[in-house]
Scaffold this active site. Structure first.
Site, short mmCIF file in Angstrom:
data_model
loop_
_atom_site.label_atom_id
_atom_site.label_comp_id
_atom_site.label_asym_id
_atom_site.label_seq_id
_atom_site.Cartn_x
_atom_site.Cartn_y
_atom_site.Cartn_z
CB ILE A 110 -2.17 -5.90 0.80
CG1 ILE A 110 -1.92 -4.09 0.61
CG2 ILE A 110 -3.22 -6.25 -0.02
CD1 ILE A 110 -1.47 -3.90 -0.89
CE1 TYR B 210 1.71 -1.38 -0.20
CE2 TYR B 210 3.27 -1.22 2.04
CZ TYR B 210 3.20 -1.46 0.52
OH TYR B 210 4.24 -2.05 -0.15
CE LYS B 211 1.29 -6.60 9.92
NZ LYS B 211 1.17 -7.92 10.31
CB VAL B 212 4.67 -1.16 5.21
CG1 VAL B 212 4.92 -0.01 6.10
CG2 VAL B 212 6.21 -1.09 4.16
#
Length: 291
Positions: free
Chosen positions: A158, A192-194
């Site tokens: 995500i 988690y891609k942030v």
């Protein structure tokens, strides 16, 4: 049924060194901004993405492609190196208010079983986070996406990206990134891609503190993206984020944006983008070795 794990998209060191070429209308705008005569065609975008996959994938642990412009083509042309996993974007972008991505839904046309047959290991979902929109809706979309991935043995990635509220309240990007991580950092996805805190600017100490605050909110492995970060600052951003707890990057612009619109793209990707991606991979390995 084969079920993929994070090892399937990492380097041998256990770190993520992943390339994104799933930009859509944003990439068309980059070509226009680079002085490519209008109209920038779909074919120009597809050719660039396929060339980037062929030339850069040997140096990436995974590559993120989009269905709209290049998934079919990279599969048919065997454009992705055997050592590099394929991730397919499963987000449909809805334009509005003068921007190419005003809202996002799960792309119903993405066939998870077909992705798997084609060698894909993961799907990715962009989640736009606005403080004045319903968190329950976001969480439900992520839940449905995770189910889609996991029911098919694929990894779930995500990508929460923060946006100003629709109703014009004050927008504090840094606080929004933390709030989004509080909400979505334990949502059952695999990765988690942030967005990088502070756009990767400021002192190393300030960056480290902001990245540590972010790390405290994310209850899964996480990686940074490069949008909004000066490409010269991105290697340091990767290093500092990993010091704070990140496990690498999933980025496109920091690797290939400087060659968009240049003549002889293939040569430029080889001469300019390959060394950048190699260096980023080395940083990931160096930081993983310290753990």
């Amino acid at each position: 049924m084969t079920t993929y794990t994070l090892k399937d998209i990492t380097r041998p060191s256990g770190g993520f060194s992943m390339l994104a070429v799933d930009q859509r209308e944003a990439m068309r705008m980059m070509f226009a901004a680079a002085g490519v005569p209008a109209p920038v065609t779909d074919r120009q975008l597809t050719d660039f993405k396929v060339n980037a996959a062929k030339i850069l994938s040997p140096y990436a642990s995974a590559i993120l492609v989009d269905q709209q412009f290049c998934y079919r083509q990279v599969v048919e042309q065997n454009a992705i190196a055997k050592s590099c996993a394929m991730i397919v974007a499963a987000d449909a972008f809805i334009p509005g208010n003068g921007i190419p991505v005003d809202s996002v839904v799960i792309d119903k046309s993405v066939d998870a079983q077909a992705v798997k047959r084609d060698g894909g290991k993961a799907l990715k979902l962009l989640v736009l986070w606005r403080s004045d929109e319903d968190p329950a809706q976001r969480l439900e979309m992520v839940h449905n996406f995770n189910q889609l991935c996991h029911a098919n043995g694929l990894l779930s990635i995500i990508e929460p990206v923060v946006r100003p509220p629709r109703r014009g309240d004050v927008f504090d990007r840094e606080q929004a990134i933390i709030e989004a991580a509080k909400e979505l950092g334990d949502s059952g996805a695999d990765l988690y891609k942030v967005e990088m805190p502070l756009y990767g600017k400021g002192t190393q100490q300030a960056l480290l503190k902001a990245s540590q605050t972010l790390n405290e909110q994310i209850n899964m492995p996480w990686v940074i993206l490069s949008s909004g970060v000066d490409e010269k600052l991105f290697p340091r951003a990767v290093s500092v984020a990993m010091q704070a707890g990140a496990s690498g990057f999933l980025a496109g612009r920091a690797v290939w944006s400087s060659v968009v619109g240049l003549p002889d793209t293939e040569m430029m990707l080889r001469d300019i983008s390959v060394p950048k991606l190699q260096r980023l991979g080395e940083i990931v390995d160096e930081m993983m070795a310290r753990r």
